[in-house]
Design an enzyme around this catalytic site. Sequence first.
Site, PDB file in Angstrom:
ATOM      1  N   GLU A   1      -0.728   5.822  -7.572  1.00 14.53           N
ATOM      2  CA  GLU A   1      -0.351   6.668  -6.459  1.00 14.53           C
ATOM      3  C   GLU A   1       0.514   7.641  -7.032  1.00 14.53           C
ATOM      4  OE1 GLU A   1      -2.741   5.736  -4.010  1.00 14.53           O
ATOM      5  OE2 GLU A   1      -1.885   6.846  -2.613  1.00 14.53           O
TER       6      GLU A   1
ATOM      7  N   LYS B   1       1.190  -1.696  -0.629  1.00 15.56           N
ATOM      8  CA  LYS B   1       0.186  -0.375  -0.255  1.00 15.56           C
ATOM      9  C   LYS B   1       0.920   1.691  -0.354  1.00 15.56           C
ATOM     10  CE  LYS B   1      -4.026   2.274   2.244  1.00 15.56           C
ATOM     11  NZ  LYS B   1      -3.364   3.484   2.041  1.00 15.56           N
TER      12      LYS B   1
HETATM   13  S1  IVH Z   1      -6.552  -0.917  -4.907  1.00 11.59           S
HETATM   14  C1  IVH Z   1     -11.283   0.305  -5.016  1.00 11.59           C
HETATM   15  N1  IVH Z   1      -3.521  -1.440  -4.029  1.00 11.59           N
HETATM   16  O1  IVH Z   1      -5.172   3.611  -0.558  1.00 11.59           O
HETATM   17  C2  IVH Z   1      -9.591   0.596  -4.678  1.00 11.59           C
HETATM   18  N2  IVH Z   1      -5.069   0.910  -3.208  1.00 11.59           N
HETATM   19  O2  IVH Z   1      -6.604   3.763   1.848  1.00 11.59           O
HETATM   20  C3  IVH Z   1      -8.993   0.550  -4.983  1.00 11.59           C
HETATM   21  N3  IVH Z   1      -3.240   2.401  -2.961  1.00 11.59           N
HETATM   22  O3  IVH Z   1      -7.666   4.599  -2.275  1.00 11.59           O
HETATM   23  C4  IVH Z   1      -7.258   0.576  -4.680  1.00 11.59           C
HETATM   24  N4  IVH Z   1      -1.268   1.773  -2.525  1.00 11.59           N
HETATM   25  O4  IVH Z   1      -5.440   5.819  -3.693  1.00 11.59           O
HETATM   26  C5  IVH Z   1      -4.722  -0.281  -4.096  1.00 11.59           C
HETATM   27  N5  IVH Z   1      -1.347  -0.324  -3.474  1.00 11.59           N
HETATM   28  C6  IVH Z   1      -2.589   0.139  -3.427  1.00 11.59           C
HETATM   29  C7  IVH Z   1      -2.791   1.261  -3.079  1.00 11.59           C
HETATM   30  C8  IVH Z   1      -4.032   1.644  -2.909  1.00 11.59           C
HETATM   31  C9  IVH Z   1      -2.358   3.062  -2.575  1.00 11.59           C
HETATM   32  C10 IVH Z   1      -4.635   3.804  -2.642  1.00 11.59           C
HETATM   33  C11 IVH Z   1      -5.690   4.157  -2.968  1.00 11.59           C
HETATM   34  C12 IVH Z   1      -6.766   3.864  -2.067  1.00 11.59           C
HETATM   35  C13 IVH Z   1      -6.238   4.196  -0.800  1.00 11.59           C
HETATM   36  C14 IVH Z   1      -6.540   3.233   1.092  1.00 11.59           C
END
Ligand code: IVH
Length: 735
Positions: A220, A161
């Site tokens: 991101e 993440k």
């Molecule tokens: S998938 C439907 N993968 O973290 C959402 N999100 O705290 C699918 N984020 O809103 C998102 N790293 O902006 C995904 N490897 C990752 C991510 C990621 C950071 C962000 C994303 C999300 C937020 C939630």
Amino acid sequence: MTADASAPDPAHPRGHNAGTTRAAAQAALPLAGAKTAADAAPPEPVIERARFLATELARHNYLYHTLDAPEISDDAYDALYNELAGLERRWPMLAGGQSPTAKVGGRLLEGLAKERHRQRMYGLDNVFSASGWREFAERMRRAWDERLNGPMPLVFWCDPKLDGLAVELVYARGELRKALTRGDGETGEVVTDAVRTMNSVPRVLAGEGAAPELLEVRGEAVMFREDFARLNARQEALGLKTFANPRNAAAGSLRQLDLAVTESRPLRFLAYSLGAVEWGECAPCLTQGELMARLTAWGFLTPPDGRLCAGVEQVEAYAEWVRANRTGFPMEIDGAVAKLDDLEAQEVLGFTARAPRFAVAFKFPAIQAQTLLRAIEIQVGRTGALTPVAVLEPVPVGGVMVSRATLHNEDEIHARDVRVGDTVIVQRAGDVIPEVVGPVVEKRPPDAPPFRFPHTCPACGEPVHREPGEAAWRCDNLACPARRLRAITHFVSKAGLDIQGVGEKWVEQLVAAGRVQSPADLFTLREEDLLGFERMGETLARKFLAALETARDSATLARLLCALGIRHVGEQTARLLASRFRDLDELAAAPTETLLELPDIGPEVAASIRYFFATPANRIVLEQLRERGLWPVSPGADAPAPAAQARATPLTGKTILFTGTLPLPRARAQALAEAAGAIPVGGVSRKLDYLVAGEKPGSKLDKAKALGIPILDGEGFRRLLAGAGVEMPVDFLQE
Ligand code: IVH
């Protein structure tokens, strides 16, 4: 901004990406309107405390979400938040729609255009443990059973993440058309131009075959740790604002009105999911894994070490692996994300009010440790700002030995009541800058006195002062040895004249020996002055002097302006000034009004320039520089092309802004304009002389029209350049 009743997650109220609480409300609790005789009224001190907490939280929300400039760590924020939430639980009449505990998400920055997302950008639900994850997986399975009866495909795509700023890129038939920040999830800020300055964003999707009719790529915007460290060092050397962590630096760089600033910032975009998509002729992706491969083929970067995990245990093991290795990633990560691999299954499960049912974030705790606070040292910076630094009993924090940590400023020390002799909790905020979270009060020695911020400069003993509204105390004594040392170090550094081989180590010795007291003294050094120093032989001494001579003879006015370290005058402003003023005499004589007429110069910068030249000690140094041969003269001296250096052109000093899609890279168009003597700027204002509009120009064009600024197309720009003696390359006009 919407208040989403289902959203607040008191456990992690500050997770911007999690779509939780931070709001920019000018909060005061609605105490007067609070109801019911049945509710016990809280005692006055509790009301006072709750009001204080609400105001503080609102202020920190604003600093964090809107200004990208937090003053406190997430943990310190959480502590305030939890305290308020606790009071509201105990005395429900304190709670209400205006309380920061009832708010969601960030606020949009004034000045950037806004647009709705075709599909809402959701946050992710968080889990903090293996058991939390199992519960989530169980909920997922139940939701699946409610919809269909077949077995659920238990394969997950997992990746780290990323702790950055969520961005959506919109491609039409393979061409980048638009970029939006996440904003509040429904509406984002238009950052298309800023995103176009990023090399990691393909303008056109790579690869053979048909591109989708419409493709929204989400991901991101991040800054790698190394790039962040370099950026902060540069900002600091220039006396500009430094960033608390890479996330804020990324957000601040992208949500910028000045594109030249964005372009100079090392941002990267890493893609991880899609928004709306119309595949058209292009074969659709069926799984997340396939999508990641396709994103790579299209030319995107993706999060490192993503992989497929079969079953709940494998996901757990993956999250544990990422946690154990988190400091090894080039960018900041704050967890791992698990998504159901099958895209159709994702669609079947859909979303709750705030997050997908098919994906979840494993969040990691901040890396913390406890240690003894031995002393609080006060550092004096080049601009005279006093910064308190915690001197700690060295302690490993997440694999790095920490022996010093920032305490930010006086208010921070008092808010946390940190005392010398305390056992303190240290954390690497966003994994990079160590900071003191707070004391462990139970371990405090009985005789530890509260810290008193000194009211005299620790380096020169002169009284220091603090302006209303500023967090820092300052030493205003230009002769202060600490300030002087920093100023000379800056003068020779990369951000200044970049004098090879004349580094901090030598400057320190020369200053300590009393041989050098100002940058101008460097140019009076002789071989025999140097030979007395340890490890300085004849060869080195000659090289040293030659480097000084070269710097003196080749310095441009812009470089010298950077080197002088005038507050708020960074590289870009220095170049602008150098293009408008012939030399330091002319600049020193310029009244505030003249400075304010220049693009991108506001009252603060103008005042700082005036102050610099009005200060007698600075005037003495400048006179010495002149006598010693460092006095560059510039007829637009930093312009790259000889044409403009040799003579003034009709474009000399004119400001120009490019907007929309140009058939040649923007950087090239800007270089051509610079070669003709013009100054490329980042935003539309009354001071703008020309706007060159390409395809899809957007709001800048409207604004320029409203202000009656001359607007040119490609051909107009070519003629303008020709008038200034600069040839436009032919490819600009093909189209
Ligand atoms: S998938 C439907 N993968 O973290 C959402 N999100 O705290 C699918 N984020 O809103 C998102 N790293 O902006 C995904 N490897 C990752 C991510 C990621 C950071 C962000 C994303 C999300 C937020 C939630």
